[in-house]
Scaffold this motif. Structure first.
Motif, PDB file in Angstrom:
ATOM      1  N   HIS A  89       0.832  -1.189   0.000  1.00  0.00           N
ATOM      2  CA  HIS A  89       0.000   0.000   0.000  1.00  0.00           C
ATOM      3  C   HIS A  89       0.872   1.245   0.000  1.00  0.00           C
ATOM      4  O   HIS A  89       2.074   1.172   0.238  1.00  0.00           O
ATOM      5  CB  HIS A  89      -0.898   0.040   1.245  1.00  0.00           C
ATOM      6  CG  HIS A  89      -1.956  -0.988   1.244  1.00  0.00           C
ATOM      7  ND1 HIS A  89      -1.827  -2.182   1.908  1.00  0.00           N
ATOM      8  CD2 HIS A  89      -3.168  -1.023   0.642  1.00  0.00           C
ATOM      9  CE1 HIS A  89      -2.922  -2.902   1.727  1.00  0.00           C
ATOM     10  NE2 HIS A  89      -3.748  -2.229   0.961  1.00  0.00           N
ATOM     11  N   ILE A  90       0.227   2.371  -0.235  1.00  0.00           N
ATOM     12  CA  ILE A  90       0.882   3.659  -0.042  1.00  0.00           C
ATOM     13  C   ILE A  90       0.731   4.009   1.432  1.00  0.00           C
ATOM     14  O   ILE A  90      -0.352   3.906   2.000  1.00  0.00           O
ATOM     15  CB  ILE A  90       0.230   4.747  -0.915  1.00  0.00           C
ATOM     16  CG1 ILE A  90       0.399   4.422  -2.395  1.00  0.00           C
ATOM     17  CG2 ILE A  90       0.823   6.116  -0.584  1.00  0.00           C
ATOM     18  CD1 ILE A  90      -0.354   5.361  -3.321  1.00  0.00           C
ATOM     19  N   HIS A  91       1.834   4.402   2.057  1.00  0.00           N
ATOM     20  CA  HIS A  91       1.822   4.788   3.468  1.00  0.00           C
ATOM     21  C   HIS A  91       2.027   6.296   3.555  1.00  0.00           C
ATOM     22  O   HIS A  91       2.903   6.841   2.878  1.00  0.00           O
ATOM     23  CB  HIS A  91       2.923   4.061   4.239  1.00  0.00           C
ATOM     24  CG  HIS A  91       2.827   2.574   4.117  1.00  0.00           C
ATOM     25  ND1 HIS A  91       1.955   1.823   4.866  1.00  0.00           N
ATOM     26  CD2 HIS A  91       3.458   1.711   3.301  1.00  0.00           C
ATOM     27  CE1 HIS A  91       2.065   0.552   4.528  1.00  0.00           C
ATOM     28  NE2 HIS A  91       2.974   0.459   3.579  1.00  0.00           N
ATOM     29  N   VAL A  92       1.237   6.949   4.368  1.00  0.00           N
ATOM     30  CA  VAL A  92       1.317   8.404   4.474  1.00  0.00           C
ATOM     31  C   VAL A  92       1.269   8.815   5.938  1.00  0.00           C
ATOM     32  O   VAL A  92       0.585   8.197   6.750  1.00  0.00           O
ATOM     33  CB  VAL A  92       0.184   9.075   3.657  1.00  0.00           C
ATOM     34  CG1 VAL A  92      -1.183   8.656   4.161  1.00  0.00           C
ATOM     35  CG2 VAL A  92       0.328  10.576   3.628  1.00  0.00           C
ATOM     36  N   ALA A  93       2.036   9.848   6.250  1.00  0.00           N
ATOM     37  CA  ALA A  93       2.040  10.420   7.598  1.00  0.00           C
ATOM     38  C   ALA A  93       2.136  11.935   7.457  1.00  0.00           C
ATOM     39  O   ALA A  93       2.669  12.449   6.470  1.00  0.00           O
ATOM     40  CB  ALA A  93       3.220   9.893   8.405  1.00  0.00           C
ATOM     41  N   VAL A  94       1.628  12.628   8.436  1.00  0.00           N
ATOM     42  CA  VAL A  94       1.681  14.086   8.425  1.00  0.00           C
ATOM     43  C   VAL A  94       2.058  14.578   9.814  1.00  0.00           C
ATOM     44  O   VAL A  94       1.653  13.981  10.818  1.00  0.00           O
ATOM     45  CB  VAL A  94       0.338  14.692   7.942  1.00  0.00           C
ATOM     46  CG1 VAL A  94      -0.776  14.401   8.910  1.00  0.00           C
ATOM     47  CG2 VAL A  94       0.458  16.169   7.667  1.00  0.00           C
ATOM     48  N   THR A  95       2.876  15.614   9.852  1.00  0.00           N
ATOM     49  CA  THR A  95       3.277  16.215  11.124  1.00  0.00           C
ATOM     50  C   THR A  95       3.063  17.721  11.060  1.00  0.00           C
ATOM     51  O   THR A  95       3.118  18.327   9.989  1.00  0.00           O
ATOM     52  CB  THR A  95       4.755  15.931  11.470  1.00  0.00           C
ATOM     53  OG1 THR A  95       5.587  16.539  10.478  1.00  0.00           O
ATOM     54  CG2 THR A  95       5.045  14.451  11.529  1.00  0.00           C
ATOM     55  N   ASN A  96       2.857  18.323  12.210  1.00  0.00           N
ATOM     56  CA  ASN A  96       2.739  19.777  12.290  1.00  0.00           C
ATOM     57  C   ASN A  96       4.112  20.417  12.170  1.00  0.00           C
ATOM     58  O   ASN A  96       5.098  19.882  12.671  1.00  0.00           O
ATOM     59  CB  ASN A  96       2.119  20.185  13.629  1.00  0.00           C
ATOM     60  CG  ASN A  96       0.658  19.845  13.715  1.00  0.00           C
ATOM     61  OD1 ASN A  96      -0.068  19.952  12.740  1.00  0.00           O
ATOM     62  ND2 ASN A  96       0.220  19.433  14.890  1.00  0.00           N
ATOM     63  N   ILE A  97       4.144  21.563  11.558  1.00  0.00           N
ATOM     64  CA  ILE A  97       5.369  22.354  11.480  1.00  0.00           C
ATOM     65  C   ILE A  97       5.221  23.511  12.458  1.00  0.00           C
ATOM     66  O   ILE A  97       4.333  24.355  12.311  1.00  0.00           O
ATOM     67  CB  ILE A  97       5.594  22.895  10.033  1.00  0.00           C
ATOM     68  CG1 ILE A  97       5.680  21.739   9.042  1.00  0.00           C
ATOM     69  CG2 ILE A  97       6.823  23.789   9.983  1.00  0.00           C
ATOM     70  CD1 ILE A  97       6.818  20.785   9.285  1.00  0.00           C
ATOM     71  N   GLU A  98       6.049  23.512  13.470  1.00  0.00           N
ATOM     72  CA  GLU A  98       5.958  24.580  14.478  1.00  0.00           C
ATOM     73  C   GLU A  98       6.541  25.886  13.970  1.00  0.00           C
ATOM     74  O   GLU A  98       5.999  26.946  14.233  1.00  0.00           O
ATOM     75  CB  GLU A  98       6.660  24.137  15.765  1.00  0.00           C
ATOM     76  CG  GLU A  98       5.942  22.998  16.458  1.00  0.00           C
ATOM     77  CD  GLU A  98       6.623  22.589  17.753  1.00  0.00           C
ATOM     78  OE1 GLU A  98       7.302  23.447  18.361  1.00  0.00           O
ATOM     79  OE2 GLU A  98       6.480  21.441  18.149  1.00  0.00           O
ATOM     80  N   ARG A  99       7.651  25.778  13.260  1.00  0.00           N
ATOM     81  CA  ARG A  99       8.295  26.972  12.708  1.00  0.00           C
ATOM     82  C   ARG A  99       8.932  26.612  11.371  1.00  0.00           C
ATOM     83  O   ARG A  99       9.415  25.510  11.177  1.00  0.00           O
ATOM     84  CB  ARG A  99       9.395  27.479  13.634  1.00  0.00           C
ATOM     85  CG  ARG A  99       8.877  28.112  14.884  1.00  0.00           C
ATOM     86  CD  ARG A  99       9.988  28.541  15.792  1.00  0.00           C
ATOM     87  NE  ARG A  99      10.786  29.601  15.171  1.00  0.00           N
ATOM     88  CZ  ARG A  99      11.799  30.213  15.793  1.00  0.00           C
ATOM     89  NH1 ARG A  99      12.120  29.852  17.011  1.00  0.00           N
ATOM     90  NH2 ARG A  99      12.469  31.158  15.198  1.00  0.00           N
ATOM     91  N   SER A 100       8.942  27.562  10.475  1.00  0.00           N
ATOM     92  CA  SER A 100       9.677  27.386   9.221  1.00  0.00           C
ATOM     93  C   SER A 100      10.150  28.755   8.761  1.00  0.00           C
ATOM     94  O   SER A 100       9.622  29.791   9.175  1.00  0.00           O
ATOM     95  CB  SER A 100       8.811  26.705   8.159  1.00  0.00           C
ATOM     96  OG  SER A 100       7.759  27.554   7.781  1.00  0.00           O
TER      97      SER A 100
END
Length: 101
Positions: A89-100
């Motif tokens: 399968h395609i595996h996906v994850a997402v995280t918050n970006i606190e600063r960029s």
């Protein structure tokens, strides 16, 4: 802003690019990687390679996406995975970006 990480077997590259385009993700990075799977706990008759560590050609995508695009991506990937007859399968994850910057 979120950091999106997608991994899959190399054969899914075109489909992932199409999913990203449909979700209006215009900028992303892509890398071929080697994936490993520890099969020491698999039954011997299901381990075709007769080794403990299986290696395969995989791909890694990552992109900074806006919050509103995340649900579209997850839904599209979920629909793609439901249609797969293979175990991969395609595996996906997402995280918050606190600063960029």
């Amino acid at each position: 802003m979120k950091l999106l990480i997608i991994t899959a077997i190399a054969e899914f590259e075109k489909e992932i690019k199409k999913i990203l385009k449909n979700a209006k993700v215009k900028t992303f990075s892509f890398k071929e990687v080697t994936g490993y799977r520890d099969s020491t706990e698999d039954a011997l008759e299901t381990n075709w390679f007769a080794t403990e560590m299986n290696e395969n050609t995989s791909i890694l995508f990552y992109a900074f996406v806006s919050d509103e695009n995340v649900d579209t991506l997850f839904n599209s990937i979920g629909e793609f995975n439901k249609k797969q007859e293979s175990l991969s399968h395609i595996h996906v994850a997402v995280t918050n970006i606190e600063r960029s910057n």
